[in-house]
Design an enzyme around this catalytic site. Structure first.
Site, PDB file in Angstrom:
ATOM      1  N   GLN A 195     -78.790 -94.842-109.811  1.00 55.63           N
ATOM      2  CA  GLN A 195     -78.297 -95.000-108.448  1.00 55.63           C
ATOM      3  C   GLN A 195     -76.801 -94.690-108.310  1.00 55.63           C
ATOM      4  OE1 GLN A 195     -79.502 -98.645-106.538  1.00 55.63           O
ATOM      5  NE2 GLN A 195     -81.661 -98.333-107.025  1.00 55.63           N
ATOM      6  N   HIS A 248     -74.035 -96.700-107.757  1.00 54.91           N
ATOM      7  CA  HIS A 248     -73.159 -97.446-106.847  1.00 54.91           C
ATOM      8  C   HIS A 248     -71.977 -97.941-107.684  1.00 54.91           C
ATOM      9  CE1 HIS A 248     -76.060 -97.194-103.640  1.00 54.91           C
ATOM     10  NE2 HIS A 248     -76.991 -97.755-104.390  1.00 54.91           N
ATOM     11  N   THR A 304     -79.114 -90.689-107.728  1.00 54.42           N
ATOM     12  CA  THR A 304     -79.872 -90.856-106.490  1.00 54.42           C
ATOM     13  C   THR A 304     -79.086 -91.479-105.337  1.00 54.42           C
ATOM     14  OG1 THR A 304     -80.685 -92.966-107.364  1.00 54.42           O
ATOM     15  CG2 THR A 304     -82.116 -91.034-107.629  1.00 54.42           C
ATOM     16  N   GLU A 305     -77.976 -92.219-105.626  1.00 54.83           N
ATOM     17  CA  GLU A 305     -77.350 -92.997-104.553  1.00 54.83           C
ATOM     18  C   GLU A 305     -75.851 -93.197-104.815  1.00 54.83           C
ATOM     19  OE1 GLU A 305     -79.508 -96.650-103.738  1.00 54.83           O
ATOM     20  OE2 GLU A 305     -81.408 -95.766-104.369  1.00 54.83           O
ATOM     21  N   LEU A 306     -75.108 -92.117-104.920  1.00 60.44           N
ATOM     22  CA  LEU A 306     -73.712 -92.209-105.334  1.00 60.44           C
ATOM     23  C   LEU A 306     -72.787 -92.666-104.196  1.00 60.44           C
ATOM     24  CD1 LEU A 306     -71.381 -91.662-107.355  1.00 60.44           C
ATOM     25  CD2 LEU A 306     -71.422 -89.280-106.594  1.00 60.44           C
TER      26      LEU A 306
END
EC number: 3.2.1.8
Length: 408
Positions: free
Chosen positions: A277, A279, A315-317
């Site tokens: 992901q 984050h 997938t979710e930077l």
């Protein structure tokens, strides 16, 4: 905002005055004849050309394509004119079309969004998103087919009556869900987060839901989701997606993810890639020192994942600007440096090809509502600010892409 200035030309006409004076004599001198002088032509006003508009930056996905990579972002549904990170918001849509080669729905494919009850599906919003993406030649990732945590499953599922044969009813619900979604969109969705966040960060064990308790355990539930997805979408990339990260304090989470991936391999479950992901959480102003302290463990984790044959997907930077000053200039610089360092590490792995940002503009980031800064300063986690202007983070992403090894 660019303001052009237009200068006006002021023309000044000079007047020549000749005075003839006598000395009081009785006679007047005869004037000396002079040559005729043609009048001075009036200059033609020359308009100052307007200042050139700033050049549009090269799209991130255009840069990525040259390296065998692809860049994208999440996007949302929204009514026309709504102030959201939506395809219906012209300012946001412009960023998506310029910078992205793939999109992912932020929330609109999750069970809570498309399955209001055990007997109903509602694809109204996600269909609209898919139609816009298709019209703009943008493939869409599927996020997700099963978010395996009790708090993220719909309330009806956690309270569902599984009847006298709970395993059979649970299997029916899950298979029906996966088949319905995958068959609806077919080849338009090339990659699915089949299972999302099934590992408990504290101790690396697997979450239980009402569905998994009825089916006989979390492993059986996750395995069934992947096998069903493979049958329903045989050409799609199937991803296990989680937020284990490289910052200190995530060792148990990473160990649990490795055990899960090892179990998938051992049981022959069709999982193609790990969704990372990303984050990120900054570690202070000195990005180089912060990264040096954590990248060793992270590389060992990625080495273990790729040694098992799994691909990688960012997938979710986005970036949480923790432990940074409120002052925007140094904060943006530190975020950019941390992003660049992270991407340099990730791009060193040929197994990585897709990078998806979790939002293009600070204006719509989920982080502000999830974890506001204690000093009250607005978070700045995305490559564009709240007014859609590019930030140093965007330049860092561009530079990391340009420096990345070319994928064959």
């Amino acid at each position: 905002m660019h303001i052009s200035r237009r200068d006006s030309l002021v023309l000044l006409a000079g007047m020549g005055v000749s005075a003839c004076g006598g000395a009081g004599g009785a006679t007047q001198a005869t004037p000396t004849p002079t040559a005729s002088v043609p009048p001075t032509p009036t200059p033609t006003p020359v308009a100052t050309p307007p200042a050139a508009a700033p050049a549009e930056p090269v799209g991130l996905n255009t840069l990525a394509t040259a390296r065998g990579l692809r860049v994208g972002s999440c996007f949302a549904w929204g009514a026309p004119g709504a102030d959201r990170g939506s395809f219906a918001n012209p300012s946001y849509a412009a960023l998506l079309k310029r910078d992205c080669g793939i999109l992912v729905g932020e929330n609109e494919m999750k069970w809570q969004a498309i399955r209001p009850s055990a007997t109903q599906f509602d694809f109204t919003r996600f269909d609209a998103m898919m139609d816009w993406a298709t019209a703009n030649n943008l493939p869409v990732r599927g996020h997700n087919l099963l978010w395996h945590q009790p708090k993220w499953m719909p309330a009806w599922e956690e309270n569902h009556d599984f009847g006298s044969s709970p395993s059979r009813e649970a299997e029916r619900l899950l298979v029906e869900h996966v088949n319905t979604v995958c068959r609806r969109y077919g080849a338009r969705i090339p990659s699915y987060d089949v299972v999302n966040e099934a590992v408990t960060p504290a101790d690396g064990t697997l979450y239980q839901t009402a569905l998994s308790r009825a089916l006989g355990g979390p492993e059986a539930t996750l395995d069934l989701a992947f096998h069903t997805a493979r049958a329903a979408a045989p050409g799609a990339q199937l991803v296990y997606n989680d937020y284990m990260s490289w910052e200190p304090g995530n060792a148990n989470h990473r160990a649990g993810v490795l055990r899960l991936l090892e179990g998938f391999k051992r049981r022959g479950v069709p999982v193609d890639a790990l969704g990372v992901q990303s984050h990120l959480v900054t570690q202070g102003m000195d990005a180089r020192t912060g990264i040096a302290a954590i990248e060793g463990e992270w590389r060992r984790f990625l080495d273990a994942v790729t040694a098992m044959g799994y691909k990688l997907v960012i997938t979710e930077l986005d970036v949480r600007d923790n432990n940074l000053p409120a002052d925007i200039a140094p904060r943006d610089t530190a975020v950019a440096d941390f992003t660049r360092g992270y991407l340099d590490v990730m791009f060193a792995y040929p197994a990585l090809r897709d990078v998806l940002l979790w939002g293009m503009s600070d204006r719509y980031s989920w982080i502000e509502g999830f974890e506001p800064r204690k000093d009250g300063a607005k978070r700045r986690p995305c490559p564009y600010d709240a007014d859609f202007a590019p930030k140093p983070m965007r330049a860092a992403i561009s530079a990391a892409i340009t420096a990345a090894p070319v994928r064959s």
